[in-house]
Every structure is written in structure tokens, then in C-alpha cells.
Design a protein around this motif. Structure first.
Motif, mmCIF file in Angstrom:
data_model
loop_
_atom_site.group_PDB
_atom_site.id
_atom_site.type_symbol
_atom_site.label_atom_id
_atom_site.label_comp_id
_atom_site.label_asym_id
_atom_site.label_seq_id
_atom_site.Cartn_x
_atom_site.Cartn_y
_atom_site.Cartn_z
ATOM 1 N N ARG A 3 40.933 19.236 35.008
ATOM 2 C CA ARG A 3 39.929 18.170 34.952
ATOM 3 C C ARG A 3 39.429 17.855 36.363
ATOM 4 N N ASP A 4 38.126 17.703 36.468
ATOM 5 C CA ASP A 4 37.512 17.405 37.769
ATOM 6 C C ASP A 4 38.035 16.106 38.355
ATOM 7 N N ILE A 5 38.263 15.110 37.510
ATOM 8 C CA ILE A 5 38.734 13.807 38.005
ATOM 9 C C ILE A 5 40.124 13.933 38.634
ATOM 10 N N ASP A 6 40.979 14.801 38.053
ATOM 11 C CA ASP A 6 42.313 15.009 38.615
ATOM 12 C C ASP A 6 42.230 15.676 39.984
ATOM 13 N N GLU A 7 41.344 16.648 40.104
ATOM 14 C CA GLU A 7 41.161 17.323 41.381
ATOM 15 C C GLU A 7 40.621 16.349 42.421
ATOM 16 N N LYS A 8 39.683 15.517 42.010
ATOM 17 C CA LYS A 8 39.103 14.533 42.926
ATOM 18 C C LYS A 8 40.186 13.568 43.418
ATOM 19 N N ARG A 9 41.035 13.120 42.509
ATOM 20 C CA ARG A 9 42.125 12.201 42.894
ATOM 21 C C ARG A 9 43.120 12.880 43.833
ATOM 22 N N ALA A 10 43.428 14.136 43.547
ATOM 23 C CA ALA A 10 44.357 14.874 44.403
ATOM 24 C C ALA A 10 43.784 15.023 45.812
ATOM 25 N N LEU A 11 42.500 15.324 45.900
ATOM 26 C CA LEU A 11 41.861 15.444 47.210
ATOM 27 C C LEU A 11 41.880 14.110 47.944
ATOM 28 N N GLU A 12 41.659 13.026 47.224
ATOM 29 C CA GLU A 12 41.729 11.698 47.835
ATOM 30 C C GLU A 12 43.144 11.416 48.344
ATOM 31 N N ASP A 13 44.149 11.823 47.561
ATOM 32 C CA ASP A 13 45.546 11.643 47.998
ATOM 33 C C ASP A 13 45.819 12.430 49.273
ATOM 34 N N PHE A 14 45.310 13.657 49.337
ATOM 35 C CA PHE A 14 45.471 14.463 50.553
ATOM 36 C C PHE A 14 44.812 13.781 51.745
ATOM 37 N N GLU A 15 43.632 13.231 51.536
ATOM 38 C CA GLU A 15 42.923 12.552 52.618
ATOM 39 C C GLU A 15 43.706 11.345 53.108
ATOM 40 N N ILE A 16 44.289 10.587 52.190
ATOM 41 C CA ILE A 16 45.113 9.423 52.560
ATOM 42 C C ILE A 16 46.345 9.887 53.328
ATOM 43 N N PHE A 17 46.971 10.958 52.836
ATOM 44 C CA PHE A 17 48.139 11.502 53.518
ATOM 45 C C PHE A 17 47.791 11.907 54.943
ATOM 46 N N LEU A 18 46.672 12.595 55.120
ATOM 47 C CA LEU A 18 46.258 13.024 56.465
ATOM 48 C C LEU A 18 45.995 11.834 57.371
ATOM 49 N N LYS A 19 45.332 10.826 56.824
ATOM 50 C CA LYS A 19 45.041 9.628 57.618
ATOM 51 C C LYS A 19 46.340 8.973 58.070
ATOM 52 N N ASP A 20 47.296 8.823 57.140
ATOM 53 C CA ASP A 20 48.585 8.222 57.483
ATOM 54 C C ASP A 20 49.357 9.077 58.477
ATOM 55 N N ALA A 21 49.315 10.377 58.281
ATOM 56 C CA ALA A 21 50.027 11.289 59.176
ATOM 57 C C ALA A 21 49.482 11.193 60.599
ATOM 58 N N LYS A 22 48.177 11.103 60.705
ATOM 59 C CA LYS A 22 47.567 11.004 62.042
ATOM 60 C C LYS A 22 47.904 9.671 62.701
ATOM 61 N N GLU A 23 48.002 8.610 61.894
ATOM 62 C CA GLU A 23 48.351 7.301 62.440
ATOM 63 C C GLU A 23 49.744 7.287 63.049
ATOM 64 N N ILE A 24 50.667 8.051 62.455
ATOM 65 C CA ILE A 24 52.025 8.087 63.007
ATOM 66 C C ILE A 24 52.224 9.234 63.990
ATOM 67 N N GLY A 25 51.145 9.969 64.260
ATOM 68 C CA GLY A 25 51.201 11.024 65.276
ATOM 69 C C GLY A 25 51.711 12.363 64.771
ATOM 70 N N LEU A 26 51.752 12.557 63.466
ATOM 71 C CA LEU A 26 52.206 13.827 62.908
ATOM 72 C C LEU A 26 51.109 14.867 63.051
ATOM 73 N N ASP A 27 51.441 15.982 63.678
ATOM 74 C CA ASP A 27 50.460 17.032 63.918
ATOM 75 C C ASP A 27 51.208 18.366 63.926
ATOM 76 N N ASN A 28 51.270 19.008 62.740
ATOM 77 C CA ASN A 28 52.014 20.259 62.625
ATOM 78 C C ASN A 28 51.349 21.196 61.626
ATOM 79 N N GLU A 29 52.051 22.280 61.310
ATOM 80 C CA GLU A 29 51.485 23.316 60.453
ATOM 81 C C GLU A 29 51.076 22.806 59.070
ATOM 82 N N ILE A 30 51.869 21.934 58.498
ATOM 83 C CA ILE A 30 51.521 21.393 57.177
ATOM 84 C C ILE A 30 50.234 20.583 57.273
ATOM 85 N N ILE A 31 50.112 19.771 58.294
ATOM 86 C CA ILE A 31 48.904 18.954 58.486
ATOM 87 C C ILE A 31 47.691 19.868 58.654
ATOM 88 N N TRP A 32 47.819 20.888 59.478
ATOM 89 C CA TRP A 32 46.696 21.804 59.710
ATOM 90 C C TRP A 32 46.327 22.570 58.439
#
Length: 165
Positions: A3-32
Motif C-alpha cells: 500500500r502506498d500509504i504504508d510506504e509513505k509512512r515508512a519513509l516519514e519514519d526514516f526521515e524522523i530517524f535521520l533527523k533524530d540521528a543528526k541531532e545526537i551526532g550519529l553519522d555512520n554507514e547506516i545513516i548514509w
């Protein structure tokens, strides 16, 4: 995802994760890798190339894998937006990177000790089996190399000739 809505939500979750990771200074292979995935999904190839360039600096990757990243960067430069097969290639590439990273992290754990502390039955037997398997694979690689097969073949040929003479 189906379902497109599930994919959209998953992408939003990834974006939130990246934002949080950058706030705490996480910068590694998983982030990239996640950045690359998101940029690919959003058709932002230039940003994906930048994330892949960071990933290429990883000490976890072999020179062969770094060559594959170069190929991927070239692929992205020539990638057509919205092409159907893009998703398959993108997922395959990213799953390889994530798997390599996870194995690198998992290899740093003393699993034998952890399993013993958790009273897992037959821990010693499991690790003996693993060691035997590792030794078997090493020997198989050693004896099945082209050079070694050639030497063995020549030696057998010479012995056969001696028997005939």
C-alpha cells in the motif's frame, strides 16, 4: 510495500530517524545508507551520490565494495527518474551495505561468552561445530584455488606418466 500509504509512512519514519540521528551526532554507514535510500525514493540523485560518497570512505567496506559504490554513483548519474527497475537495484544495493555493517557490529560481540552467561544449552558444541566449519571452508578455499588445482593436476599427471613408462 503493497500500500502506498504504508510506504509513505515508512519513509516519514526514516526521515524522523535521520533527523533524530543528526541531532545526537550519529553519522555512520547506516545513516548514509538510509539517506541514500530516502534520496533515491525522492528522486534526489545528487544527494544520494553525496551520501554514497560518504559511504565510500567506510573502513568496513572492501576495495571491491568501494568499486561497486563507484559503479552505483555512475548508475545514479545516469539513472532515469521513475524507472520501474530502479527500486529493485536500489534495494539490493542498500541491503548489501546494511548487512555488511550489521555483520561488522555483530562480529565485535563475544557470542560464546554471551550464550554461556544466558545458559544456552550446548554452547561449547555449537562453537566447536562453527570452528570445524570455518576450518573446512578455509581448506576448501585453499585447495580449490586455481594455482593449487594446477599444481595438483600436474603432480598427478607426472605420477601417471611414471606408471606408464
Amino acid at each position: 510495500m503493497e500500500r502506498d500509504i504504508d510506504e509513505k509512512r515508512a519513509l516519514e519514519d526514516f526521515e524522523i530517524f535521520l533527523k533524530d540521528a543528526k541531532e545526537i551526532g550519529l553519522d555512520n554507514e547506516i545513516i548514509w545508507s538510509i539517506e541514500t535510500y530516502l534520496y533515491l525514493k525522492n528522486e534526489e540523485n545528487e544527494k544520494a551520490v553525496a551520501s554514497l560518497s560518504k559511504l565510500k570512505t567506510s573502513k568496513l567496506l572492501s576495495s571491491n565494495e568501494k568499486e561497486k559504490i563507484d559503479e552505483s554513483i555512475e548508475y545514479l548519474k545516469n539513472r532515469k527518474s521513475g524507472k520501474v527497475l530502479n527500486g529493485i537495484y536500489d534495494k539490493y544495493f542498500l541491503s548489501k551495505i546494511a548487512t555488511k555493517y550489521m555483520f561488522s557490529i555483530l562480529s565485535q560481540v563475544d557470542w560464546k561468552k554471551v550464550l554461556k552467561e544466558q545458559n544456552v544449552p550446548h554452547t561449547e558444541d555449537m562453537f566447536k561445530t562453527i570452528e570445524v566449519l570455518k576450518e573446512f571452508i578455509e581448506n576448501l578455499n585453499k585447495y580449490s584455488s586455481t594455482d593449487n588445482l594446477k599444481k595438483t593436476g600436474e603432480s598427478l599427471w607426472n605420477k601417471a606418466k611414471e606408471l606408464v613408462e
